[in-house]
Design a protein around this motif. Structure first.
Motif, PDB file in Angstrom:
ATOM      1  N   ILE A  26      67.953 145.342  61.908  1.00  0.00           N
ATOM      2  CA  ILE A  26      68.417 145.026  63.256  1.00  0.00           C
ATOM      3  C   ILE A  26      69.080 143.650  63.284  1.00  0.00           C
TER       4      ILE A  26
ATOM      5  N   LEU B 113      72.972 142.911  63.485  1.00  0.00           N
ATOM      6  CA  LEU B 113      73.812 142.869  64.673  1.00  0.00           C
ATOM      7  C   LEU B 113      74.511 141.518  64.822  1.00  0.00           C
TER       8      LEU B 113
ATOM      9  N   PHE C  74      78.380 147.471  62.051  1.00  0.00           N
ATOM     10  CA  PHE C  74      77.535 147.788  63.201  1.00  0.00           C
ATOM     11  C   PHE C  74      77.187 149.276  63.231  1.00  0.00           C
ATOM     12  N   ILE C  75      78.150 150.125  62.870  1.00  0.00           N
ATOM     13  CA  ILE C  75      77.891 151.567  62.820  1.00  0.00           C
ATOM     14  C   ILE C  75      76.803 151.863  61.785  1.00  0.00           C
TER      15      ILE C  75
ATOM     16  N   THR D  63      74.545 149.798  60.726  1.00  0.00           N
ATOM     17  CA  THR D  63      73.291 149.247  61.234  1.00  0.00           C
ATOM     18  C   THR D  63      72.660 150.176  62.262  1.00  0.00           C
ATOM     19  N   SER D  64      73.480 150.722  63.152  1.00  0.00           N
ATOM     20  CA  SER D  64      72.973 151.648  64.173  1.00  0.00           C
ATOM     21  C   SER D  64      72.336 152.872  63.537  1.00  0.00           C
ATOM     22  N   LEU D  65      72.965 153.383  62.483  1.00  0.00           N
ATOM     23  CA  LEU D  65      72.417 154.546  61.776  1.00  0.00           C
ATOM     24  C   LEU D  65      71.071 154.203  61.140  1.00  0.00           C
TER      25      LEU D  65
ATOM     26  N   ILE E 253      68.950 151.939  62.176  1.00  0.00           N
ATOM     27  CA  ILE E 253      67.962 151.803  63.256  1.00  0.00           C
ATOM     28  C   ILE E 253      67.494 153.181  63.713  1.00  0.00           C
ATOM     29  N   PHE E 254      68.448 154.096  63.881  1.00  0.00           N
ATOM     30  CA  PHE E 254      68.121 155.442  64.350  1.00  0.00           C
ATOM     31  C   PHE E 254      67.179 156.158  63.387  1.00  0.00           C
TER      32      PHE E 254
ATOM     33  N   TYR F 260      59.228 150.010  69.579  1.00  0.00           N
ATOM     34  CA  TYR F 260      60.594 149.543  69.391  1.00  0.00           C
ATOM     35  C   TYR F 260      61.107 148.688  70.542  1.00  0.00           C
TER      36      TYR F 260
ATOM     37  N   ILE G 190      67.171 141.342  68.662  1.00  0.00           N
ATOM     38  CA  ILE G 190      68.521 141.306  69.213  1.00  0.00           C
ATOM     39  C   ILE G 190      68.813 139.951  69.841  1.00  0.00           C
TER      40      ILE G 190
ATOM     41  N   GLN H 179      69.313 156.491  55.299  1.00  0.00           N
ATOM     42  CA  GLN H 179      69.337 155.042  55.425  1.00  0.00           C
ATOM     43  C   GLN H 179      70.113 154.421  54.264  1.00  0.00           C
TER      44      GLN H 179
END
Length: 292
Positions: free
Chosen positions: A98, A101, A130-131, A133-135, A137-138, A149, A156, A273
């Motif tokens: 995270i 970001l 960022f994409i 990173t988002s994956l 996190i998901f 969470y 953040i 991941q």
């Protein structure tokens, strides 16, 4: 090596050291609370820096202390507590992920507030990162449904503060030597950290009686000296010799190191991941490719 910019050596060294700080925090929290860890980390770092670099204070101009104070609080003080709080509920590897970001926030804040321009490829690199990173996190949320969470908000907020700090250093402290910046930062936040350490009941028999207290001190000491003091000097040097986008891209590599430590410590990680990590590396490449 001839032909390789020195900033890449700083980037790789920082990724390894910084990526290791998350597992050190996790281990330290086994013997003390998050406020104790955050405050002790700052206090030990300040003492270490003062012993070896107290003369640097004489070289800091009066007008520079204002920005060193601001930089100290948003770049070191508050994140030390926020990240420790996050790791009480979330795996160390996820917290590091995270943390990626930060480059996006650096570009956005640099453009919107500080007037620092970024090229299209740098922006594209940040978005790609960022994409990824988002994956990460998901997939992390899928693997760890029992973790709270909501504590992601602490991480953040830390990335926003780190991003603002990068731009402040680039704009207002560009001509100050990195070691002077670090020492100035920690001198301004030493007393507040000491007060938090006292408030957190660190100096009590109950704290000392914890079975993991001595090992926690050991981990926090390593965190303070290598993961904070030396890391800050290297990082601020990287900021000064590169662009904000490139210097903040170190946070794309940090999760890779932290994930390895997490796996060694029994944390979960899957193939998706791993794919996300590759996407993050592509973002690092793009953010650098546009620079001369």
């Amino acid at each position: 090596m001839k032909g390789i910019p020195v900033k890449w050596f700083y980037l790789i060294a920082l990724a390894f050291v910084w990526g290791s700080t998350f597992i050190l925090m996790k281990k330290g929290l086994m013997g003390m609370g998050p406020y104790q860890l955050g405050a002790l980390r700052i206090v030990l770092t300040t003492l270490f820096l003062f012993v070896f670099g107290y003369k640097a204070i004489l070289h800091i101009e009066k007008a520079q202390w204002k920005w060193l104070l601001v930089s100290g609080f948003i770049g070191s003080f508050f994140p030390a507590f926020f990240l420790a709080l996050a790791e009480t509920q979330i795996d160390s590897s996820v917290v590091s992920i995270i943390n990626s970001l930060m480059p996006l926030n650096t570009v956005l804040l640099g453009f919107a507030i500080f007037g620092i321009a970024s090229t299209r490829r740098q922006v594209a690199g940040v978005i790609v990162g960022f994409i990824g990173t988002s994956l990460l996190i998901f997939k992390g949320a899928e693997l760890h449904p029992s973790q709270n969470y909501v504590y992601i908000l602490f991480v953040i907020l830390s990335t926003v503060m780190y991003a603002a700090n990068v731009n402040i250093i680039k704009r207002y402290l560009q001509d100050v030597k990195p070691v002077y910046i670090v020492i100035g930062n920690y001198m301004t936040i030493f007393i507040p950290a000491l007060l938090v350490l006292y408030w957190s009941e660190f100096f009590t028999e109950r704290t000392y009686a914890h079975p993991d207290f001595k090992m926690a001190i050991f981990y926090v000491a390593i965190l303070a000296v290598f993961g904070t003091a030396l890391l800050k000097v290297l990082y601020y040097k990287l900021i000064q010799i590169s662009t904000p986008a490139f210097s903040s891209s170190v946070t794309y590599l940090i999760p890779l190191v932290a994930i390895v430590w997490g796996l060694l410590d029994g944390e979960s990680f899957n193939a998706m991941q791993g794919l996300a990590a590759v996407i993050i590396l592509v973002g690092v490449f793009l953010s650098h490719k546009s620079e001369a």
